[in-house]
Design a protein around this motif. Structure first.
Motif, mmCIF file in Angstrom:
data_model
loop_
_atom_site.group_PDB
_atom_site.id
_atom_site.type_symbol
_atom_site.label_atom_id
_atom_site.label_comp_id
_atom_site.label_asym_id
_atom_site.label_seq_id
_atom_site.Cartn_x
_atom_site.Cartn_y
_atom_site.Cartn_z
ATOM 1 N N ALA A 27 -10.558 6.611 -49.818
ATOM 2 C CA ALA A 27 -10.268 5.198 -50.063
ATOM 3 C C ALA A 27 -11.068 4.316 -49.120
ATOM 4 O O ALA A 27 -11.207 4.639 -47.931
ATOM 5 N N TRP A 52 -14.058 -5.624 -49.374
ATOM 6 C CA TRP A 52 -14.171 -5.950 -50.788
ATOM 7 C C TRP A 52 -15.409 -5.349 -51.433
ATOM 8 O O TRP A 52 -15.377 -4.967 -52.611
ATOM 9 N N LEU A 102 -14.484 -1.811 -52.076
ATOM 10 C CA LEU A 102 -13.414 -1.754 -53.074
ATOM 11 C C LEU A 102 -13.937 -2.080 -54.472
ATOM 12 O O LEU A 102 -13.493 -1.490 -55.467
ATOM 13 N N SER A 148 -13.671 0.402 -57.692
ATOM 14 C CA SER A 148 -13.003 0.026 -58.943
ATOM 15 C C SER A 148 -13.940 -0.093 -60.135
ATOM 16 O O SER A 148 -13.503 0.045 -61.281
ATOM 17 N N LEU A 155 -5.622 5.295 -52.769
ATOM 18 C CA LEU A 155 -5.475 4.015 -52.080
ATOM 19 C C LEU A 155 -4.091 3.877 -51.444
ATOM 20 O O LEU A 155 -3.960 3.484 -50.274
ATOM 21 N N VAL A 180 -6.551 -4.363 -54.681
ATOM 22 C CA VAL A 180 -7.754 -3.750 -55.246
ATOM 23 C C VAL A 180 -8.250 -4.556 -56.445
ATOM 24 O O VAL A 180 -7.441 -5.070 -57.232
#
Length: 272
Positions: free
Chosen positions: A108, A114, A117, A121, A192, A200
């Motif tokens: 994770a 960001w 992340l 994603s 996560l 997220v």
């Protein structure tokens, strides 16, 4: 193909389904104990999932992903947007998580990182890997893979009316009947949550039907369970008191495409 055992974490507090690959040696008292814990919960109240401030903060970065052809293809026919969500109150329609040691999941990213992340994603398209066998006598093409998400889709290309997909790379949540669900990305969500990362970026789908939401396969929780007073949460996968753990052999996904030609008399409604 690998023959190493796959580790399974299965939510046990909402009744067990008829899963032929569940070992027969599991603790038979665990489901009743888990159901007792679930029954003691206060009735579920849906809290805020979409984080407005963080979504606005990442607006430009999210827009860079909004025009990806594979995302647009994945979301065809759906009402959707991009934003930042909180994992902690998402409901789970998936009963099991399977962990194959041959395919470890990435660690994770740190909370609030960001850039990392977003990559987590909205990763690159998944490679479509499979073994191909051809049975000429039966006019059948057989595709096999250890990826359970391998599937066929129809296309608008007359020359290639079928395409092979390996599942989407996108982290997806969905609202349906005033509740919020994790639609895709269960293993990433587990990773996560284990790391204490709750916020997220995600694709946000507004589903109008249970089919658009996704839990239409027999191995998912029923609509009755999902809209009960004490539905399963994604967070529950981390609670050992609510989870059965066991190992099973890896499974092979098989797709068979049979070619068949026929001739029949044309009718007045037929078009050439």
């Amino acid at each position: 193909m690998s023959h190493k055992q796959v580790h399974v974490r299965e939510l046990a507090g909402w009744g067990l389904d008829d899963y032929e690959f569940r070992v027969s040696t599991f603790d038979r008292t665990k489901p009743s104990q888990a159901e007792h814990l679930v029954a003691q919960r206060t009735p579920f109240q849906q809290s805020t999932v979409v984080l407005t401030q963080e979504s606005a903060q990442l607006r430009d970065a999210l827009l860079q992903h909004a025009t990806r052809p594979d995302l647009l293809d994945e979301m065809t026919g759906l009402t959707w947007s991009l934003g930042v969500v909180d994992l902690r109150s998402l409901l789970a329609f998936q009963r099991r998580l399977s962990f194959n040691p041959e395919f470890p999941h990435p660690p994770a990213p740190a909370a609030k990182d960001w850039t990392a992340l977003l990559d987590f994603s909205f990763g690159p398209a998944k490679p479509v890997l499979f073994d191909r066998l051809q049975d000429n006598a039966a006019h059948t093409l057989v595709l096999q893979s250890t990826n359970p998400n391998l599937h066929l889709r129809t296309t608008i290309d007359a020359a290639f009316p079928l395409s092979v997909h390996a599942g989407g790379p996108f982290f997806e949540v969905a609202s349906y009947r005033d509740r919020w669900f994790l639609r895709d990305g269960y293993h990433r969500a587990y990773t996560l949550l284990q790391a204490g990362v709750f916020e997220v970026p995600a694709v946000i789908v507004h589903a109008n039907t249970i089919e658009e939401l996704g839990p239409t396969k027999p191995w998912f929780f029923s609509e009755e369970v999902l809209f009960s007073e004490t539905p399963p949460l994604v967070l529950d996968f981390l609670n050992d008191e609510l989870v059965l753990e066991y190992n099973r052999p890896p499974l092979i996904k098989t797709l068979r495409i049979t070619m068949e030609e026929t001739l029949s008399p044309a009718t007045s409604g037929d078009q050439s």
